[in-house]
Design an enzyme around this catalytic site. Sequence first.
Site, PDB file in Angstrom:
ATOM      1  N   GLU A   1       3.006   5.001  16.415  1.00  0.00           N
ATOM      2  CA  GLU A   1       1.910   5.415  15.535  1.00  0.00           C
ATOM      3  C   GLU A   1       0.777   5.921  16.410  1.00  0.00           C
ATOM      4  O   GLU A   1       0.450   5.304  17.429  1.00  0.00           O
ATOM      5  CB  GLU A   1       1.435   4.237  14.681  1.00  0.00           C
ATOM      6  CG  GLU A   1       0.208   4.526  13.828  1.00  0.00           C
ATOM      7  CD  GLU A   1      -0.249   3.288  13.055  1.00  0.00           C
ATOM      8  OE1 GLU A   1       0.595   2.414  12.772  1.00  0.00           O
ATOM      9  OE2 GLU A   1      -1.452   3.189  12.758  1.00  0.00           O
TER      10      GLU A   1
ATOM     11  N   GLU B   1     -10.082   7.015  12.989  1.00  0.00           N
ATOM     12  CA  GLU B   1      -9.944   5.792  12.203  1.00  0.00           C
ATOM     13  C   GLU B   1     -11.129   4.869  12.454  1.00  0.00           C
ATOM     14  O   GLU B   1     -11.647   4.774  13.567  1.00  0.00           O
ATOM     15  CB  GLU B   1      -8.645   5.068  12.569  1.00  0.00           C
ATOM     16  CG  GLU B   1      -8.388   3.830  11.727  1.00  0.00           C
ATOM     17  CD  GLU B   1      -7.120   3.098  12.124  1.00  0.00           C
ATOM     18  OE1 GLU B   1      -6.502   2.478  11.245  1.00  0.00           O
ATOM     19  OE2 GLU B   1      -6.753   3.137  13.313  1.00  0.00           O
TER      20      GLU B   1
END
Length: 317
Positions: free
Chosen positions: A128, A133
């Site tokens: 990932e 974020e």
Amino acid sequence: MSPLALLSLFVILPACLSYTLKADYSGNTFFDNWMFYNYADPTHGYVYFVSADQAWAWGLVKVQNGQAFIYPDAGNIAGSGGRSSVRLQSWTAFNTGLFVIDLAHMPHGCGTWPAFWLCGTDWPYNGEIDILEGVNEMTNDYTTLHTSDGCTMQYEYSGSFTGYWNQGTAGNNASNCYIHAPNQYDNQGCSINDGYGTYGSPLNSNGGGVFATQWTSSGIKTWIWNHNQVPSDLKNNNPNPSSWGLPKANFDFGSSCSSSHFGPQNIIIDLTFCGDWAGATFTQDCPGKGSCEDFVKYNPQAFQDAYWQINYVKVFQ
């Protein structure tokens, strides 16, 4: 020219990657090549991810003046399943490339957890890559890798990027990408703090920005620019990352982390609420607002600014 010099050219030149535009998510067709993920949130957020039909019918997505807008429900008390929101996942999975998002605005605020990221199937075994974020009222973007065991960046040269390592549970650098690494928060991954203004309210106040992540067999790098700093070669769809200077984040592959930890990745754009991260830090980040789920449920007006406004997403290979 000597044979040795000729040989050196053949060794060096392939490192200067030549990129071609392979996918362009923009304009009136922005939403055409995404799956609207309509399942439970794997990060346990207080959220109901809507279907494509619901998103359009409820006004949670639109294209206006060439920009894509993605909203949560900011007008109603949330139901038992959580606040309605959108999670997009590209139909295409990409194996290496240069991934670029040009933002005019991103979601932020107490209870929010927005992200622009890449994720492989059979998580975490295909890896990932979190490009953009954060949670709640953060002002610094975290660029993070999450992997299976055997991938660490503890030997990464700190002078190869301009960000800095986030901290683990013992004040150590969070440089181990393994989701269950010792002395790190569970699923923290190897995580670099990109500095003030790369996330949330200050990013929006500056008109957004451009995030570019290069993933090759040698490693993963992320650059972040204000709109007036974007390299001209990228603007002209002829990107040359070797001319961009030091990235905000750098993760080199090698003996401490093989490139095999990353397989084909889908692009994801989403906004969830509370959950494993935003919920865990809510009382610290947003004191005096009660529980995260109650705040998200009963305060729809708090999410009027929690929207994506995207100029484009592009993939070069």
